[in-house]
Design a protein around this motif. Structure first.
Motif, PDB file in Angstrom:
ATOM      1  N   UNK A  24       1.490 -10.423  10.598  1.00  0.00           N
ATOM      2  CA  UNK A  24       1.317 -11.720  11.225  1.00  0.00           C
ATOM      3  C   UNK A  24       2.629 -12.112  11.891  1.00  0.00           C
ATOM      4  N   UNK A  25       2.590 -12.280  13.206  1.00  0.00           N
ATOM      5  CA  UNK A  25       3.841 -12.550  13.920  1.00  0.00           C
ATOM      6  C   UNK A  25       4.485 -13.856  13.479  1.00  0.00           C
ATOM      7  N   UNK A  26       3.682 -14.805  12.975  1.00  0.00           N
ATOM      8  CA  UNK A  26       4.281 -16.045  12.493  1.00  0.00           C
ATOM      9  C   UNK A  26       5.184 -15.810  11.300  1.00  0.00           C
ATOM     10  N   UNK A  27       4.928 -14.707  10.586  1.00  0.00           N
ATOM     11  CA  UNK A  27       5.785 -14.407   9.440  1.00  0.00           C
ATOM     12  C   UNK A  27       6.924 -13.480   9.814  1.00  0.00           C
ATOM     13  N   UNK A  28       7.160 -13.307  11.100  1.00  0.00           N
ATOM     14  CA  UNK A  28       8.325 -12.564  11.574  1.00  0.00           C
ATOM     15  C   UNK A  28       9.240 -13.499  12.352  1.00  0.00           C
ATOM     16  N   UNK A  29       9.226 -14.765  11.953  1.00  0.00           N
ATOM     17  CA  UNK A  29      10.065 -15.756  12.607  1.00  0.00           C
ATOM     18  C   UNK A  29      10.764 -16.619  11.563  1.00  0.00           C
ATOM     19  N   UNK A  30      12.052 -16.825  11.775  1.00  0.00           N
ATOM     20  CA  UNK A  30      12.762 -17.883  11.073  1.00  0.00           C
ATOM     21  C   UNK A  30      12.721 -19.085  11.999  1.00  0.00           C
ATOM     22  N   UNK A  31      12.255 -20.237  11.513  1.00  0.00           N
ATOM     23  CA  UNK A  31      12.194 -21.381  12.420  1.00  0.00           C
ATOM     24  C   UNK A  31      12.539 -22.682  11.686  1.00  0.00           C
ATOM     25  N   UNK A  32      12.992 -23.667  12.489  1.00  0.00           N
ATOM     26  CA  UNK A  32      13.559 -24.902  11.944  1.00  0.00           C
ATOM     27  C   UNK A  32      13.200 -26.078  12.853  1.00  0.00           C
ATOM     28  N   UNK A  33      13.159 -27.242  12.263  1.00  0.00           N
ATOM     29  CA  UNK A  33      12.755 -28.441  13.007  1.00  0.00           C
ATOM     30  C   UNK A  33      13.941 -29.272  13.461  1.00  0.00           C
ATOM     31  N   UNK A  34      15.141 -28.728  13.330  1.00  0.00           N
ATOM     32  CA  UNK A  34      16.340 -29.439  13.787  1.00  0.00           C
ATOM     33  C   UNK A  34      17.410 -28.423  14.165  1.00  0.00           C
ATOM     34  N   UNK A  35      18.391 -28.833  14.965  1.00  0.00           N
ATOM     35  CA  UNK A  35      19.481 -27.921  15.335  1.00  0.00           C
ATOM     36  C   UNK A  35      20.334 -27.555  14.128  1.00  0.00           C
ATOM     37  N   UNK A  36      21.079 -26.496  14.263  1.00  0.00           N
ATOM     38  CA  UNK A  36      22.038 -26.102  13.230  1.00  0.00           C
ATOM     39  C   UNK A  36      23.260 -27.006  13.306  1.00  0.00           C
ATOM     40  N   UNK A  37      23.778 -27.361  12.149  1.00  0.00           N
ATOM     41  CA  UNK A  37      24.986 -28.185  12.105  1.00  0.00           C
ATOM     42  C   UNK A  37      26.198 -27.389  11.640  1.00  0.00           C
ATOM     43  N   UNK A  38      25.955 -26.143  11.170  1.00  0.00           N
ATOM     44  CA  UNK A  38      27.061 -25.306  10.712  1.00  0.00           C
ATOM     45  C   UNK A  38      26.652 -23.844  10.841  1.00  0.00           C
ATOM     46  N   UNK A  39      27.630 -22.981  10.671  1.00  0.00           N
ATOM     47  CA  UNK A  39      27.455 -21.539  10.851  1.00  0.00           C
ATOM     48  C   UNK A  39      26.299 -21.006  10.013  1.00  0.00           C
ATOM     49  N   UNK A  40      26.195 -21.454   8.768  1.00  0.00           N
ATOM     50  CA  UNK A  40      25.183 -20.921   7.858  1.00  0.00           C
ATOM     51  C   UNK A  40      23.781 -21.427   8.157  1.00  0.00           C
ATOM     52  N   UNK A  41      23.645 -22.237   9.199  1.00  0.00           N
ATOM     53  CA  UNK A  41      22.321 -22.648   9.667  1.00  0.00           C
ATOM     54  C   UNK A  41      21.973 -22.022  11.013  1.00  0.00           C
ATOM     55  N   UNK A  42      22.988 -21.537  11.730  1.00  0.00           N
ATOM     56  CA  UNK A  42      22.768 -20.947  13.049  1.00  0.00           C
ATOM     57  C   UNK A  42      22.062 -19.598  12.913  1.00  0.00           C
ATOM     58  N   UNK A  43      21.519 -19.113  14.028  1.00  0.00           N
ATOM     59  CA  UNK A  43      20.696 -17.908  14.003  1.00  0.00           C
ATOM     60  C   UNK A  43      21.406 -16.753  14.702  1.00  0.00           C
ATOM     61  N   UNK A  44      21.438 -15.582  14.063  1.00  0.00           N
ATOM     62  CA  UNK A  44      22.236 -14.457  14.575  1.00  0.00           C
ATOM     63  C   UNK A  44      21.481 -13.582  15.579  1.00  0.00           C
ATOM     64  N   UNK A  45      22.172 -13.245  16.648  1.00  0.00           N
ATOM     65  CA  UNK A  45      21.720 -12.249  17.607  1.00  0.00           C
ATOM     66  C   UNK A  45      22.782 -11.160  17.690  1.00  0.00           C
ATOM     67  N   UNK A  46      22.367  -9.938  17.966  1.00  0.00           N
ATOM     68  CA  UNK A  46      23.350  -8.865  18.106  1.00  0.00           C
ATOM     69  C   UNK A  46      22.744  -7.625  18.728  1.00  0.00           C
ATOM     70  N   UNK A  47      23.571  -6.854  19.395  1.00  0.00           N
ATOM     71  CA  UNK A  47      23.119  -5.571  19.943  1.00  0.00           C
ATOM     72  C   UNK A  47      23.953  -4.412  19.401  1.00  0.00           C
ATOM     73  N   UNK A  48      24.596  -4.634  18.253  1.00  0.00           N
ATOM     74  CA  UNK A  48      25.478  -3.637  17.661  1.00  0.00           C
ATOM     75  C   UNK A  48      26.931  -3.876  18.017  1.00  0.00           C
ATOM     76  N   UNK A  49      27.179  -4.249  19.276  1.00  0.00           N
ATOM     77  CA  UNK A  49      28.554  -4.512  19.732  1.00  0.00           C
ATOM     78  C   UNK A  49      28.796  -5.998  19.943  1.00  0.00           C
ATOM     79  N   UNK A  50      27.852  -6.691  20.552  1.00  0.00           N
ATOM     80  CA  UNK A  50      27.992  -8.116  20.854  1.00  0.00           C
ATOM     81  C   UNK A  50      27.191  -8.937  19.870  1.00  0.00           C
TER      82      UNK A  50
END
Length: 801
Positions: A24-50
């Motif tokens: 179920x694609x809905x269970x392959x998402x982390x989602x939130x109803x407000x912006x992140x206020x600190x690093x431990x709430x932000x969402x990570x992206x990466x391509x191995x280098x960046x």
């Protein structure tokens, strides 16, 4: 060009519509109803280098940026670190064999060197929106089925949307912003950095250029007046560039900012690069041209459309991610924000598919932070925004670096293991010098910490470091077992011959040189420690250094066994095979203490901290294979007693080690108990007060503080509960907890290259199949049922029980 774009759109639609993961694609998402206020709430992206942490703000979007090679420091000359270190070895060994542990603890401090360098944050891309009013329908998500972060909300009758991804094929971060409604996009972009840097407009791009420190003191050392030192001639340089790929509004520039106005759609390309040109090259004087490199990525990408960039990214990412799917049932909570799901789970409200999401998130994080040709994952994988990060965000090799890769092979991601193997090759070069200078030994050695410069000496600032961690010398031994594991899963003979075997042999050569005979006639390590733990002798002395710790001997025993298998396959080095076989026979056996526990120390001593986080003496059970409940039941019971004494209460990564150990013991209840403790809400004031491990709202694990290792170790533990293959047979559902009565997993890999699909209902398998990557025979065990099949490569076999 229009035909090419049309084809690209068709390809993209196929990828978006195809449900290759069977989840179920809905269970392959982390989602939130407000912006992140600190690093431990932000969402990570990466391509191995960046890497980028996406905060998802309404008034201001923040992308916290990383480049995997941006470290402080420069190459280390191991010949100059502590050239007199080996002169102290005889006195240390003499004190140990005289049972004078206090003297040994004191003298070994002369065998320390400088601390490692630090992984550094590149900076931030800040996008400031000229919004007025309060948004509604806010949603911030990370879609791990496509590796895309999205932000959406409505404001004053206009729907705003952002899509951000880190493309591996194009080596860029791509940002698309849209507005649908009466208002338009109106925003400014700028860079900033905590490092020494400057920003400016250059041609049609916004540039930031800067330098990493030449030296960064570890965050736990506060004695230096200048903990961060710059040397712009010798230190690492970095560059970031922002270019507009598409804008149907207006663009204007200032010296250090870009402004967009009256636009409905904007696509931005973000490129980053450093001057890193190798672990042994001065990044200032012999580094790459980071400006040219960053610019080259932009020039290639600006020839493409957003749809083309996105389609290539999704195809590349899903090539790896879609290999495994998992469903543990009870998916109805996927419509709740992830932070709320975590909070409920921590309070006892079951959410099995949050566990499944966490498992797939561990795979997502590995794909995002460890790609062939790049750097291995460090303590924070790829994501760090602190100049003096916790523990320098380095490679801590007495457990954490290894744990990052425990689940790689079984999770069907063998390619992501390659950066670690390449790194081991670099460590072997510097480690050969360290072996000579510290132990007058052959082969190569590595200690408790290392960094991008492949330093291998003991840290501790020449005597300040506690020997319990600073003077542990088994990292090369432990790391080398990963080389055999990769071969065991893949049967890649070229890899074994060309890369794995020479590195394994170098680690073996060190052990053969370093092992020495004690008064009982056993070959032991001296000096020795059990990572970060303290013993109490029968005379009441609390110390760290001894001879022949159980952890050391278990790791050497594992490496020796792996080496002999490799040498026999390759028909190489008969003399070394004979020496290893003889040494194996002289290693001290595992010992069971008076409490029924597996002894951690050579003697049956007490622990200063009975519930210590490290369980290194249990290595033989996991990740090692020399103890098991099937082949050595008495030792397995001793391991269980040790775990009972240690308890499942611990820090994040330490909890995940316990998950794996309990799974190997087939104790599903205790494995699940440890898993539940890993899912404690790290934002809970009580958890913070106790300093216990858990998960932040973005599902990053905490030691505390944030370390990525438990994300990977937890994923490995879930795999180990569902599939094991270390006993020369494949075992299905060896530690299935009662909390997962119904489920399905597809694509897990067993040693030998066997890919397993299975479904179960009411705790019983209803269907299972196996596909062999290489062909060959295998034994499959489920409960009391056994089946042996002779397979052909790529053919699918249905298992019958």
């Amino acid at each position: 060009m229009k035909i090419q774009h049309a084809i690209t759109h068709i390809i993209l639609l196929i990828f978006l519509c195809k449900s290759a993961t069977g989840q179920n694609k809905n269970n392959l998402k982390l989602w939130y109803s407000k912006p992140a206020s600190k690093f431990e709430e932000a969402l990570p992206l990466g391509n191995g280098r960046l890497g980028a942490m996406v905060y998802g703000g309404v008034q201001e979007e923040r992308l916290s940026l990383n480049e995997a090679t941006l470290w402080s420091g420069k190459p280390v000359d191991e010949n100059k670190v502590n050239p007199q270190a080996k002169d102290h070895l005889p006195a240390v060994q003499e004190a140990l064999f005289n049972e004078d542990y206090q003297t040994a603890d004191s003298l070994i401090r002369f065998m320390q060197g400088a601390y490692s360098q630090s992984y550094e944050p590149l900076g931030n891309l800040l996008i400031h929106f000229k919004h007025q009013g309060t948004p509604t329908h806010f949603r911030r998500e990370l879609d791990i089925s496509q590796a895309i972060a999205r932000v959406s909300y409505q404001l004053n009758g206009t729907s705003y949307r952002r899509e951000i991804f880190a493309s591996h094929p194009d080596q860029l971060i791509v940002i698309r912003l849209t507005a649908e409604g009466k208002d338009r996009l109106d925003f400014t972009c700028r860079f900033n950095s905590l490092l020494r840097s400057k920003s400016k407009k250059q041609s049609t791009s916004l540039w930031m250029h800067g330098w990493a420190p030449i030296h960064t003191e570890p965050n736990y050392r506060n004695k230096e007046k200048n903990p961060v030192v710059y040397d712009t001639l010798n230190s690492m340089r970095f560059a970031s560039m922002l270019k507009v790929l598409k804008n149907d509004g207006q663009t204007s520039w200032q010296d250090s900012s870009l402004a967009i106005s009256n636009a409905k759609e904007v696509v931005l390309l973000l490129s980053m690069a450093t001057s890193y040109s190798g672990f042994d090259k001065n990044p200032g004087r012999a580094g790459k041209n980071e400006l040219d490199l960053a610019l080259s990525y932009l020039k290639e990408a600006e020839k493409q459309s957003f749809a083309s960039l996105q389609a290539k990214h999704i195809q590349d990412y899903r090539h790896y991610f879609d290999r495994v799917s998992i469903n543990l049932g009870h998916g109805e909570k996927a419509n709740l924000p992830t932070d709320e799901r975590l909070e409920r789970f921590a309070k006892g409200d079951g959410d099995n598919n949050l566990v499944a999401l966490f498992y797939q998130y561990s795979r997502y994080l590995l794909i995002s932070s460890s790609r062939p040709g790049g750097q291995p994952t460090n303590l924070q994988a790829l994501w760090n925004e602190i100049v003096r990060p916790p523990w320098s965000s380095n490679y801590t090799t007495n457990i954490n670096t290894e744990m990052n890769y425990w689940g790689t092979e079984v999770a069907n991601l063998p390619e992501m293991h390659q950066p670690l193997f390449d790194f081991i090759g670099r460590l072997a070069q510097t480690g050969a010098i360290t072996a000579k200078n510290y132990y007058n030994a052959d082969g190569w050695v590595c200690h408790h910490n290392t960094d991008i410069w492949a330093m291998t000496h003991p840290v501790g600032h020449f005597g300040e470091g506690h020997p319990s961690w600073a003077n542990w010398q088994m990292a090369g031994v432990w790391l080398s077992t990963h080389l055999w594991e990769h071969f065991a899963f893949t049967a890649d003979a070229d890899f074994l011959r060309k890369q794995a075997y020479p590195l394994m042999k170098g680690a073996v050569d060190f052990c053969l040189s370093f092992l020495t005979t004690n008064k009982d006639g056993y070959l032991v390590t001296a000096p020795s420690t059990s990572p970060e733990n303290i013993y109490i002798t029968d005379k009441g002395y609390k110390g760290a250094v001894l001879y022949g710790s159980t952890a050391d001997i278990a790791m050497i025993r594992e490496l020796f066994a792996d080496y002999l298998k490799a040498a026999v396959i390759l028909k190489k080095d008969k003399k070394t095979q004979e020496a290893v076989t003889n040494a194996l026979a002289k290693l001290p056996p595992y010992k069971i203490g008076r409490k029924g526990n597996l002894q951690e120390w050579y003697h049956d001593w007490e622990d200063a901290e009975p519930q210590h986080r490290h369980v290194s003496h249990l290595f033989g059970l996991y990740p090692g294979t020399t103890i098991s409940d099937a082949s050595t039941p008495e030792l397995a019971r001793a391991v269980q007693k040790s775990l009972d004494i240690r308890t499942n209460e611990s820090t994040g990564w330490a909890i995940t080690w316990r998950i794996n150990l309990w799974a190997r013991l087939h104790n599903s209840a205790m494995a699940y108990d440890a898993l539940k403790k890993l899912f404690r809400n790290a934002n809970d004031p009580e958890i913070i007060k106790k300093g216990e491990g858990g998960l932040y709202s973005n599902l990053f694990s905490t030691c505390p503080p944030f370390q990525i290792d438990a994300n990977f170790g937890g994923g490995a533990g879930i795999s180990e509960m569902l599939l094991q293959s270390h006993e020369h047979y494949i075992e299905l559902l060896p530690a299935l907890p009662k909390e997962w009565p119904d489920g399905e997993v597809n694509g897990l890999v067993a040693r030998g290259g066997f890919v397993i699909d299975m479904q179960w209902r009411n705790g019983k398998i209803v269907h299972a199949s196996i596909v062999s990557k290489n062909g060959g025979s295998c034994k499959v065990k489920y409960g009391t049922h056994n089946q042996e099949i002779d397979t052909k490569a790529t053919r699918k076999y249905t298992l019958k029980f």
